[in-house]
Design a protein around this motif. Structure first.
Motif, PDB file in Angstrom:
ATOM      1  N   HIS A 133       0.839  -1.192   0.000  1.00 26.12           N
ATOM      2  CA  HIS A 133       0.000   0.000   0.000  1.00 26.12           C
ATOM      3  C   HIS A 133       0.879   1.249   0.000  1.00 26.12           C
ATOM      4  N   GLY A 134       0.491   2.226  -0.763  1.00 21.82           N
ATOM      5  CA  GLY A 134       1.260   3.457  -0.858  1.00 21.82           C
ATOM      6  C   GLY A 134       0.836   4.475   0.186  1.00 21.82           C
ATOM      7  N   ALA A 135       1.812   5.010   0.900  1.00 21.16           N
ATOM      8  CA  ALA A 135       1.570   6.128   1.820  1.00 21.16           C
ATOM      9  C   ALA A 135       1.884   7.414   1.067  1.00 21.16           C
ATOM     10  N   LEU A 136       0.886   8.288   0.956  1.00 24.56           N
ATOM     11  CA  LEU A 136       1.048   9.492   0.151  1.00 24.56           C
ATOM     12  C   LEU A 136       2.168  10.371   0.695  1.00 24.56           C
ATOM     13  N   LEU A 137       3.076  10.768  -0.187  1.00 24.87           N
ATOM     14  CA  LEU A 137       4.115  11.737   0.147  1.00 24.87           C
ATOM     15  C   LEU A 137       3.747  13.123  -0.366  1.00 24.87           C
ATOM     16  N   ARG A 138       3.215  13.199  -1.590  1.00 20.03           N
ATOM     17  CA  ARG A 138       2.838  14.492  -2.146  1.00 20.03           C
ATOM     18  C   ARG A 138       1.991  14.298  -3.391  1.00 20.03           C
ATOM     19  N   ARG A 139       1.027  15.185  -3.573  1.00 18.30           N
ATOM     20  CA  ARG A 139       0.348  15.308  -4.856  1.00 18.30           C
ATOM     21  C   ARG A 139       1.249  16.130  -5.772  1.00 18.30           C
ATOM     22  N   THR A 140       1.216  15.874  -7.042  1.00 22.00           N
ATOM     23  CA  THR A 140       2.081  16.575  -7.981  1.00 22.00           C
ATOM     24  C   THR A 140       1.245  17.234  -9.078  1.00 22.00           C
ATOM     25  N   VAL A 141       1.860  18.141  -9.779  1.00 18.78           N
ATOM     26  CA  VAL A 141       1.282  18.604 -11.035  1.00 18.78           C
ATOM     27  C   VAL A 141       1.173  17.387 -11.953  1.00 18.78           C
ATOM     28  N   ILE A 142       0.079  17.271 -12.686  1.00 24.13           N
ATOM     29  CA  ILE A 142      -0.128  16.083 -13.514  1.00 24.13           C
ATOM     30  C   ILE A 142       1.001  15.937 -14.527  1.00 24.13           C
ATOM     31  N   ARG A 143       1.591  14.766 -14.525  1.00 19.21           N
ATOM     32  CA  ARG A 143       2.666  14.457 -15.464  1.00 19.21           C
ATOM     33  C   ARG A 143       2.040  13.849 -16.722  1.00 19.21           C
ATOM     34  N   HIS A 144       1.634  14.707 -17.629  1.00 21.38           N
ATOM     35  CA  HIS A 144       0.875  14.255 -18.789  1.00 21.38           C
ATOM     36  C   HIS A 144       1.690  13.374 -19.724  1.00 21.38           C
ATOM     37  N   ASP A 145       3.007  13.448 -19.642  1.00 21.14           N
ATOM     38  CA  ASP A 145       3.821  12.654 -20.561  1.00 21.14           C
ATOM     39  C   ASP A 145       4.171  11.285 -19.986  1.00 21.14           C
ATOM     40  N   TRP A 146       3.636  10.942 -18.791  1.00 17.26           N
ATOM     41  CA  TRP A 146       3.909   9.637 -18.195  1.00 17.26           C
ATOM     42  C   TRP A 146       2.785   8.672 -18.559  1.00 17.26           C
ATOM     43  N   ASP A 147       3.132   7.525 -19.111  1.00 16.79           N
ATOM     44  CA  ASP A 147       2.138   6.481 -19.382  1.00 16.79           C
ATOM     45  C   ASP A 147       1.963   5.541 -18.191  1.00 16.79           C
ATOM     46  N   GLU A 148       3.030   5.351 -17.424  1.00 19.39           N
ATOM     47  CA  GLU A 148       2.995   4.403 -16.316  1.00 19.39           C
ATOM     48  C   GLU A 148       3.702   4.994 -15.102  1.00 19.39           C
ATOM     49  N   ALA A 149       3.510   4.336 -13.956  1.00 21.31           N
ATOM     50  CA  ALA A 149       4.203   4.749 -12.737  1.00 21.31           C
ATOM     51  C   ALA A 149       5.628   4.207 -12.754  1.00 21.31           C
ATOM     52  N   ARG A 150       6.465   4.773 -11.881  1.00 23.24           N
ATOM     53  CA  ARG A 150       7.865   4.346 -11.820  1.00 23.24           C
ATOM     54  C   ARG A 150       8.223   4.020 -10.375  1.00 23.24           C
ATOM     55  N   LEU A 151       8.978   2.944 -10.207  1.00 24.68           N
ATOM     56  CA  LEU A 151       9.488   2.573  -8.890  1.00 24.68           C
ATOM     57  C   LEU A 151      10.885   3.155  -8.719  1.00 24.68           C
ATOM     58  N   LEU A 152      11.120   3.778  -7.576  1.00 24.77           N
ATOM     59  CA  LEU A 152      12.415   4.387  -7.287  1.00 24.77           C
ATOM     60  C   LEU A 152      12.919   3.821  -5.971  1.00 24.77           C
ATOM     61  N   THR A 153      14.075   3.183  -5.998  1.00 21.02           N
ATOM     62  CA  THR A 153      14.672   2.614  -4.794  1.00 21.02           C
ATOM     63  C   THR A 153      15.614   3.617  -4.162  1.00 21.02           C
ATOM     64  N   ALA A 154      15.351   3.905  -2.879  1.00 21.20           N
ATOM     65  CA  ALA A 154      16.171   4.855  -2.123  1.00 21.20           C
ATOM     66  C   ALA A 154      17.065   4.069  -1.154  1.00 21.20           C
ATOM     67  N   PRO A 155      18.016   4.728  -0.506  1.00 22.07           N
ATOM     68  CA  PRO A 155      18.883   4.017   0.440  1.00 22.07           C
ATOM     69  C   PRO A 155      18.074   3.296   1.524  1.00 22.07           C
ATOM     70  N   GLY A 156      18.604   2.188   1.997  1.00 21.34           N
ATOM     71  CA  GLY A 156      17.928   1.416   3.031  1.00 21.34           C
ATOM     72  C   GLY A 156      16.802   0.600   2.439  1.00 21.34           C
ATOM     73  N   ARG A 157      15.687   0.527   3.127  1.00 21.56           N
ATOM     74  CA  ARG A 157      14.557  -0.288   2.683  1.00 21.56           C
ATOM     75  C   ARG A 157      13.452   0.551   2.058  1.00 21.56           C
ATOM     76  N   THR A 158      13.772   1.746   1.632  1.00 22.03           N
ATOM     77  CA  THR A 158      12.761   2.682   1.133  1.00 22.03           C
ATOM     78  C   THR A 158      12.533   2.478  -0.361  1.00 22.03           C
ATOM     79  N   THR A 159      11.272   2.282  -0.722  1.00 19.50           N
ATOM     80  CA  THR A 159      10.872   2.190  -2.124  1.00 19.50           C
ATOM     81  C   THR A 159       9.796   3.218  -2.388  1.00 19.50           C
ATOM     82  N   LEU A 160       9.983   3.982  -3.449  1.00 22.00           N
ATOM     83  CA  LEU A 160       9.026   5.017  -3.808  1.00 22.00           C
ATOM     84  C   LEU A 160       8.279   4.614  -5.073  1.00 22.00           C
ATOM     85  N   LEU A 161       7.022   5.017  -5.129  1.00 21.71           N
ATOM     86  CA  LEU A 161       6.218   4.848  -6.335  1.00 21.71           C
ATOM     87  C   LEU A 161       5.866   6.234  -6.838  1.00 21.71           C
TER      88      LEU A 161
END
Length: 342
Positions: free
Chosen positions: A283-311
């Protein structure tokens, strides 16, 4: 479908009258609107507050139907469960709508639908869940306030790339729907029984749904084979057995008979699958709403240091997994670094 059936399914003595019928219906979140529509059809006298409540409920149902039509045309997302089932009700009866459930043909179509909803409506919450690891399915639920948020439920639209999520164990995700709407509606009702207590009575709305479907042209052997292929023969059989004591099954009686040979094989398959790992849900915990990224077709996973994964999605960014203060701080730092690279 007549009002006598409502009295029967809600266990109300007709001698107690429409006021008691409505009172009993209010024990369910949305069933009062169906009862109100039935009483209006029967020309039962009601005051302006009741009529206004019914008008708002009809407006909400019509809005969901328009949304389903527009999103199907623009993104290919297909409505499942509530809106299709409402199409089998008599025109003067309002099937309650707790929300709009949509199946997108892929992740790009899902996010296109979300972007349209966020653009066109005052969306206040966007919840995201990933089912599985690689590959994964995506679920998104958006909500916004009703016209009268103190009296009426918020609008809710649930979008997923997994048509039927299963039980995350022995019954797997099935991403596709069948072509016949009435068979798909029966599948959706059976799928809901996966999460119901064993032997529990179906809720009155489910029984009313079955009553409407019982007049449809089911081909028994073919329908039973489809339910078996979707791994739902036990749930469909149990649901129809419980419903049989409350209402005539019509064409569904032959479907129930045709399901009997399918049950043993599915119980055996589930026993063999019991040792398989459960499907993970992140389940995703909201970090921030963004300006709509109209050029994105899909979401992206970003791995940060430690056990942190961002969507990172076209409309908002989320933290997956643990969401304690330290995790959020690391996630926000990773986002800041990612923004700088962009």
């Amino acid at each position: 479908m007549n009002t006598a059936l409502l009295y029967n399914l809600l266990d109300v003595d007709p001698a107690d009258g429409p006021a008691e019928l409505l009172h009993r219906a209010r024990g369910s979140r949305h069933l009062p609107h169906l009862v109100l529509s039935a009483l209006a059809r029967d020309d039962v006298r009601m005051g302006e507050p009741a009529r206004a409540e019914l008008r708002r409920a009809r407006t909400r149902a019509d809005h969901y139907a328009r949304l389903a039509h527009d999103l199907a045309r623009s993104t290919g997302a297909r409505a499942i469960h509530g809106v299709p089932l409402a199409g089998y009700y008599p025109a003067d009866l309002l099937r309650p709508q707790s929300g709009l459930d949509l199946v997108a043909p892929g992740e790009a179509a899902l996010w296109q639908s979300v972007v349209r909803l966020v653009t066109d409506h005052p969306v206040e919450t966007i919840d995201v869940t990933l089912l599985g690891d690689r590959p994964h399915h995506t679920e998104v639920t958006v909500r916004w306030p009703a016209e009268d948020p103190l009296l009426d439920p918020w609008y809710r639209v649930h979008l997923t790339t997994a048509a039927l999520p299963g039980d995350r164990a022995a019954v797997p995700v099935r991403p596709y729907l069948v072509a016949d709407d009435h068979v798909e509606c029966l599948i959706a009702l059976a799928e809901a029984q996966l999460h119901a207590p064993a032997g529990a009575e179906p809720d009155p709305l489910t029984l009313l749904d079955l009553c409407c479907l019982s007049r449809q042209p089911f081909e028994p052997a073919e329908t039973a084979a489809v339910l078996a292929a979707y791994r739902l023969a036990p749930e469909a059989a149990a649901l129809l057995d419980l419903a049989a004591s409350r209402l005539p099954l019509g064409t569904l009686a032959a479907v129930r008979a045709a399901l009997t040979p399918e049950l043993a094989a599915e119980h055996r398959r589930r026993g063999e699958a019991a040792a398989t790992p459960r499907l993970t849900a992140r389940h995703g915990a909201l970090l921030r709403r963004t300006v709509i990224r109209h050029d994105w077709d899909e979401a992206r996973l970003l791995t940060a240091p430690g056990r942190t994964t961002l969507l990172l999605t076209p409309v908002a960014d989320y933290l997956l997994g643990p969401a304690g203060p330290a995790d959020r701080a690391a996630a926000l730092a990773a986002l800041q670094q990612w923004d700088g690279l962009g």
